[in-house]
Design a protein around this motif. Structure first.
Motif, mmCIF file in Angstrom:
data_model
loop_
_atom_site.group_PDB
_atom_site.id
_atom_site.type_symbol
_atom_site.label_atom_id
_atom_site.label_comp_id
_atom_site.label_asym_id
_atom_site.label_seq_id
_atom_site.Cartn_x
_atom_site.Cartn_y
_atom_site.Cartn_z
ATOM 1 N N ASN A 16 0.819 -1.215 0.000
ATOM 2 C CA ASN A 16 0.000 0.000 0.000
ATOM 3 C C ASN A 16 0.852 1.265 0.000
ATOM 4 O O ASN A 16 0.333 2.352 -0.242
ATOM 5 C CB ASN A 16 -0.910 0.004 1.226
ATOM 6 N N ASP A 17 2.145 1.127 0.297
ATOM 7 C CA ASP A 17 3.045 2.283 0.350
ATOM 8 C C ASP A 17 3.587 2.679 -1.021
ATOM 9 O O ASP A 17 4.527 3.464 -1.116
ATOM 10 C CB ASP A 17 4.204 2.009 1.308
ATOM 11 N N LYS A 18 3.027 2.090 -2.108
ATOM 12 C CA LYS A 18 3.334 2.449 -3.501
ATOM 13 C C LYS A 18 4.679 1.917 -3.986
ATOM 14 O O LYS A 18 5.159 2.335 -5.044
ATOM 15 C CB LYS A 18 3.304 3.975 -3.712
ATOM 16 N N ILE A 19 5.313 1.031 -3.234
ATOM 17 C CA ILE A 19 6.600 0.493 -3.660
ATOM 18 C C ILE A 19 6.531 -1.025 -3.739
ATOM 19 O O ILE A 19 5.647 -1.663 -3.163
ATOM 20 C CB ILE A 19 7.753 0.920 -2.715
ATOM 21 N N ALA A 20 7.493 -1.597 -4.478
ATOM 22 C CA ALA A 20 7.670 -3.047 -4.549
ATOM 23 C C ALA A 20 9.035 -3.375 -3.962
ATOM 24 O O ALA A 20 9.983 -2.581 -4.059
ATOM 25 C CB ALA A 20 7.555 -3.536 -5.986
#
Length: 505
Positions: free
Chosen positions: A242-246
């Motif tokens: 959910n923090d926009k990173i992979a």
């Protein structure tokens, strides 16, 4: 106690009267009280020694206190004194009770403060451990040119206009058919034999949580929403949050290897490419990003949809990608060129697509919709060739078995349905508890076991469809599940921000 003088027959002291209260006192006592307080002891009005009035009587008259004039009066005096003592004791007990309550409150506050300090200390320790874990491995050979390219590639492409379709050329079709023929031949050779080294049923039943990692993604926007495992190196895991990173995570080292930043919304779908140097991520920001894991750069941003992307699936060739979106279209794209080859919708059933996966042979694929329908598509013809009704609610997950015959689907109706692709029918329905949510389905590479992730994590055997083991370690909804090589271990992710590893050893 009253300071009223009880004069005896000897009259050892001179009696005086206070003009402010009219009370009679022994002069010695009242003078001492005035020096200490400057007030009348009865009503608290200011009083000084000069204001006192001495009582003078003839020598033959000996005044006596009224309380000493009769036996009944003496008894009343004693009763009054007892009442005063009882009232005084009552006030003391009341003050003691109030003091005890205040002390209890203070002790409770102290205990709460100690617990808060302890919790904060634990969180600080966990944050420090997470910070140590989040330090990615860096490549000292990355040049300024790479950094510049990375800055460009990580720009916001969500507003790009969709590029015109290139189309599936004859060369691409020949490549797809050749790969399908090879895969079908290999599957027939394997037949029904069980792979050597595959974990048996007893081993699966003995699985337990052996590791739990909570420091992969940000705690401020907690939640891991997608998971994949590297096909050729099961120690490498890819997660989207959910923090926009992979994140690329090495489970053996317990360390983050690579952090991929570029999406402007949560990362809902991830694929770890078999070449081990490429990752693919998708997001509701309507973009698909192809990453070079060696330098964490975005090599391509595929613009194939106008709405949030709901699922992606890699073709068996490793060169092409299937994607679905709430814009009611599925798209087929070339990963190497970063371009969309075709985009197809179904005018007869205009509903948002929720999930998608290629069949193991790669010539057909399935999509799920918000209107409870599973659709099977022919890639070459770009046409809908079969539909599987039966669910109620939006389709939430799907998975093809390695044998190519079975398809598992789940929806908001708390069921998992198994479909026979040869007979186009539902041959098994696993009814879960009311309210059970399924977020991911995954067959192991042999097709022997099916893992379900959602309200909990569980494993089914695909012969009798028995529930072999259930894991309830996650405190939030499980969002992803994957088997390791030969089903020796299982990995799951959750909205509780944790990645858990299960094994029998």
């Amino acid at each position: 106690m009253s300071l009223i003088c009880a004069l005896s027959n000897e009259l050892p002291e001179v009696p005086v009267v206070s003009p402010v209260s009219g009370s009679i006192f022994e002069k010695r006592l009242i003078v001492k009280y005035i020096k200490e307080h400057g007030k009348d002891p009865i009503n608290g009005i200011e009083l000084n020694e000069d204001m006192l009035i001495e009582i003078k009587v003839p020598p033959i008259v000996r005044p006596k206190a009224p309380s000493a004039t009769s036996v009944p009066a003496l008894l009343k005096t004693l009763q009054d004194e007892w009442d005063a003592t009882a009232l005084h004791a009552f006030h003391l007990r009341k003050q003691l009770q109030a003091a005890r309550q205040e002390l209890t409150h203070v002790l409770y506050q102290h205990d709460s403060a100690c617990r808060v300090v302890g919790r904060l200390t634990t969180e600080v320790t966990a944050a420090r451990e997470a910070l140590a874990t989040l330090k990615p491995k860096t490549d000292p050979n990355i040049s300024l040119q790479n950094v510049s390219n990375n800055s460009f590639n990580n720009g916001d492409h969500s507003m790009e206009e969709l590029r015109p379709e290139v189309g599936i050329t004859p060369d691409i079709l020949e490549k797809l058919e050749s790969k399908a023929a090879v895969l079908t031949s290999e599957r027939k050779k394997r037949g029904k034999s069980v792979p050597e080294g595959l974990a048996d049923i007893d081993t699966i039943r003995e699985m337990k949580t052996v590791a739990s990692h909570t420091g992969l993604h940000s705690a401020s926007t907690a939640g891991i929403v997608s998971l994949d495992i590297c096909p050729n190196d099961d120690s490498k895991l890819l997660t989207g949050g959910n923090d926009k990173i992979a994140i690329v995570f090495d489970k053996n080292a317990g360390q983050v290897v690579t952090t991929l930043k570029g999406h402007t919304k949560k990362v809902t779908s991830v694929i770890y490419h078999p070449n081990q140097t490429t990752a693919i991520t998708a997001s509701p920001d309507a973009s698909i990003r192809v990453w070079n894991l060696a330098n964490s750069n975005t090599t391509h941003v595929v613009s194939a949809h106008e709405g949030p992307i709901t699922a992606i699936s890699l073709h068996a060739t490793g060169d092409y990608l299937l994607s679905t979106s709430t814009d009611e279209f599925w798209a087929f794209s070339d990963l190497n060129a970063g371009v969309m080859l075709c985009r197809v919708g179904d005018p007869s059933s205009a509903h948002a697509l929720t999930t998608a996966q290629f069949h193991p042979d790669g010539l057909i694929f399935g999509t799920g919709t918000t209107d409870s329908l599973m659709k099977i598509w022919d890639l070459k013809e770009k046409s809908n060739v079969a539909n599987f009704p039966g669910h109620s609610g939006s389709i939430s997950a799907m998975a093809f078995s390695e044998n190519g015959y079975y398809l598992a689907t789940a929806a908001e109706d708390s069921t998992v349905k198994l479909w026979d692709l040869r007979k186009l029918r539902n041959f098994k329905t696993i009814q879960l508890q009311d309210g059970y949510q399924v977020k991911d389905l995954y067959f192991d590479n042999s097709g022997t076991y099916l893992a379900v992730a959602g309200t909990d994590v569980r494993i089914y055997h695909t012969k009798q469809w028995d529930n072999l083991v259930t894991f309830e370690d996650h405190t939030g909804l499980a969002t992803g599940v994957r088997f390791g090589e030969n089903s020796k271990f299982l990995v799951s992710t959750s909205l509780d921000r944790s990645l858990k590893i299960y094994s029998s050893s």
